[in-house]
Design an enzyme around this catalytic site. Structure first.
Site, PDB file in Angstrom:
ATOM      1  N   CYS A   1       5.526  -5.648   1.706  1.00 51.77           N
ATOM      2  CA  CYS A   1       5.788  -4.224   1.486  1.00 51.77           C
ATOM      3  C   CYS A   1       5.289  -3.372   2.660  1.00 51.77           C
ATOM      4  CB  CYS A   1       5.191  -3.786   0.150  1.00 51.77           C
ATOM      5  SG  CYS A   1       5.971  -2.301  -0.523  1.00 51.77           S
ATOM      6  N   LEU A   2       4.203  -2.628   2.516  1.00 51.27           N
ATOM      7  CA  LEU A   2       3.672  -1.862   3.642  1.00 51.27           C
ATOM      8  C   LEU A   2       3.299  -2.802   4.784  1.00 51.27           C
ATOM      9  CD1 LEU A   2       2.753   0.807   4.893  1.00 51.27           C
ATOM     10  CD2 LEU A   2       0.552   0.512   3.743  1.00 51.27           C
TER      11      LEU A   2
ATOM     12  N   ASN B   1       8.627  -1.563  -4.719  1.00 48.34           N
ATOM     13  CA  ASN B   1       7.998  -0.251  -4.817  1.00 48.34           C
ATOM     14  C   ASN B   1       7.746   0.275  -3.406  1.00 48.34           C
ATOM     15  OD1 ASN B   1       6.516   2.040  -5.289  1.00 48.34           O
ATOM     16  ND2 ASN B   1       4.653   0.956  -5.901  1.00 48.34           N
TER      17      ASN B   1
ATOM     18  N   TYR C   1       9.716   3.918   2.061  1.00 46.39           N
ATOM     19  CA  TYR C   1      10.065   3.838   3.478  1.00 46.39           C
ATOM     20  C   TYR C   1      10.762   2.510   3.736  1.00 46.39           C
ATOM     21  CZ  TYR C   1       7.062   7.880   4.303  1.00 46.39           C
ATOM     22  OH  TYR C   1       6.513   9.138   4.282  1.00 46.39           O
TER      23      TYR C   1
ATOM     24  N   GLY D   1       0.826  -1.197   0.000  1.00 44.71           N
ATOM     25  CA  GLY D   1       0.000   0.000   0.000  1.00 44.71           C
ATOM     26  C   GLY D   1       0.863   1.250   0.000  1.00 44.71           C
TER      27      GLY D   1
ATOM     28  N   HIS E   1       7.980  -7.572  -3.604  1.00 38.28           N
ATOM     29  CA  HIS E   1       6.714  -8.085  -4.126  1.00 38.28           C
ATOM     30  C   HIS E   1       6.862  -9.501  -4.705  1.00 38.28           C
ATOM     31  CE1 HIS E   1       4.168  -4.471  -3.821  1.00 38.28           C
ATOM     32  NE2 HIS E   1       5.317  -3.837  -3.921  1.00 38.28           N
TER      33      HIS E   1
ATOM     34  N   GLY F   1       2.134   5.306   1.100  1.00 36.83           N
ATOM     35  CA  GLY F   1       2.266   6.205   2.222  1.00 36.83           C
ATOM     36  C   GLY F   1       3.188   5.755   3.345  1.00 36.83           C
TER      37      GLY F   1
ATOM     38  N   GLU G   1       4.550 -11.451  -5.513  1.00 38.22           N
ATOM     39  CA  GLU G   1       3.521 -11.704  -6.543  1.00 38.22           C
ATOM     40  C   GLU G   1       4.002 -11.291  -7.929  1.00 38.22           C
ATOM     41  OE1 GLU G   1       3.056  -7.438  -5.871  1.00 38.22           O
ATOM     42  OE2 GLU G   1       3.383  -9.148  -4.521  1.00 38.22           O
TER      43      GLU G   1
END
Length: 366
Positions: free
Chosen positions: A248-249, A290, A293, A221, A333, A223, A335
């Site tokens: 990831c997030l 991607n 942070y 996700g 990722h 932010g 996937e």
């Protein structure tokens, strides 16, 4: 004849190019992506919400856009920057050009600019705010707007599903927390027989436990992970009770829930060619990434987490596992949409973890 368009940065610099995509202009944080293919999956990845993507590969759109390769129903990025946008794609699956899709979703873009120069600029100065204008006379006022405008910080709430829904499988039951998920996560779980229930990002631990899933997946996700306190609380509520896997997030939120801290990277990792080393096996995977942070490695020292993977380019944390409980995560990722499938095996490890947990619970209750 193509009309002029200008890509303007908050530091006052600008690039002159040609109009691409929508006439609805926007601003956003500008980043770069180094993948050579997979532009359709990239522009439809919700992790890019509110950002402007610069593609370093010089020709984008050459095989067109089709209806099947979107990673979300509606792209939510704020712009696309390319050296050259193909106007005559050649592929048997092609249905629309890049320009047509950007117009459809009201996403502005610019072509005919030196994307390598823009990439060097971002690498040197870090990610910057940028925006588009079709009027050279407006550049100065746009620079002032970029300097004073605070970009939105509620990206996850805008892209997460509002209501739960099910993607049917045949065996294990998985709850997928949607922080801005890519559709191929669901596909990978379905292919392994998982019945996937996609739920909003703010679903509580109590609500998840009532669903009695065999496992929980924490999605990617957009932010800052430190903005999503509700997810940190949820993770602590299910840890040890239900096996889970974060991407990831989801990886960052897992780390924060155990007392680690995150930091904003200078320009992040975005592309399909990032080498990651598995510290247990010594094997190196080429991964799709991607994120802007990362987790501070020093902050993990007094937690129950161990580092399982590191990025070979800069040494940042790319994978974590709880030392005693069934939970692990990766920063990249698996996937692989777009990207290589080197790390696809992680979904199989998640399946194994769930089955082992089920067997353990069965033996305890016997």
């Amino acid at each position: 004849m193509l009309s002029k368009r200008y890509l303007v940065f908050e530091d006052g610099s600008y690039y002159e190019g040609y109009q691409l995509g929508s006439d609805e202009l926007s601003i956003g944080e500008i980043v770069f992506n180094t993948a050579m293919t997979g532009y359709q999956e990239t522009i439809s990845d919700p992790s890019y919400t509110g950002q402007i993507i610069t593609f370093t590969y010089p020709l984008i759109g050459n095989y067109g856009i089709n209806r099947d390769d979107f990673e979300s129903l509606t792209p939510t990025l704020n712009g696309v920057v390319v050296k050259e946008a193909s106007t005559h794609p050649s592929n048997f699956r092609n249905q629309k050009t890049l320009h047509e899709v950007l117009v459809q979703y009201q996403i502005p873009g610019i072509s005919g600019v030196d994307t390598r120069s823009i990439t060097r600029k971002i690498r040197q100065h870090g990610v910057l705010r940028a925006g588009f204008t079709d009027n050279k006379a407006d550049i100065e006022s746009l620079v002032e707007h970029l300097k004073t405008t605070e970009l939105p910080r509620d990206e996850v709430s805008t892209v997460s599903t509002k209501t739960p829904y099910v993607s049917t499988g045949s065996d294990l039951s998985v709850v997928l927390l949607d922080f801005g998920k890519k559709q191929n996560i669901v596909r990978e779980l379905n292919m392994r027989g998982c019945n996937v229930t996609v739920v909003p990002y703010n679903t509580t631990a109590e609500e998840i436990i009532k669903m009695s899933p065999d496992g929980v997946m924490l999605s990617n996700g957009p932010g800052d992970p430190e903005e999503i306190d509700v997810a940190v609380k949820m993770i602590n509520g299910i840890l040890g009770k239900i096996p889970f896997f974060g991407i990831c997030l989801g990886h960052q939120l897992f780390a924060l829930s155990q007392g680690a801290t995150s930091f904003k990277m200078k320009f992040g990792h975005r592309g399909a060619n990032h080498p990651v080393k598995n510290l247990k096996t010594g094997k190196v995977d080429i991964t799709s990434q991607n994120h802007g942070y990362s987790i501070d490695r020093d902050s993990l020292e007094n937690t129950d987490l161990e580092v399982t993977h590191i990025a070979l380019n800069d040494g940042t944390v790319e994978g974590l596992r709880h030392k005693t409980l069934p939970a692990f995560s990766v920063q990249y990722h698996p996937e692989a949409r777009p990207g290589p499938s080197d790390s696809n095996y992680l979904f199989d490890e998640f399946i194994t973890m769930m089955n082992e947990f089920i067997e353990k619970e069965r033996n305890v209750n016997a």
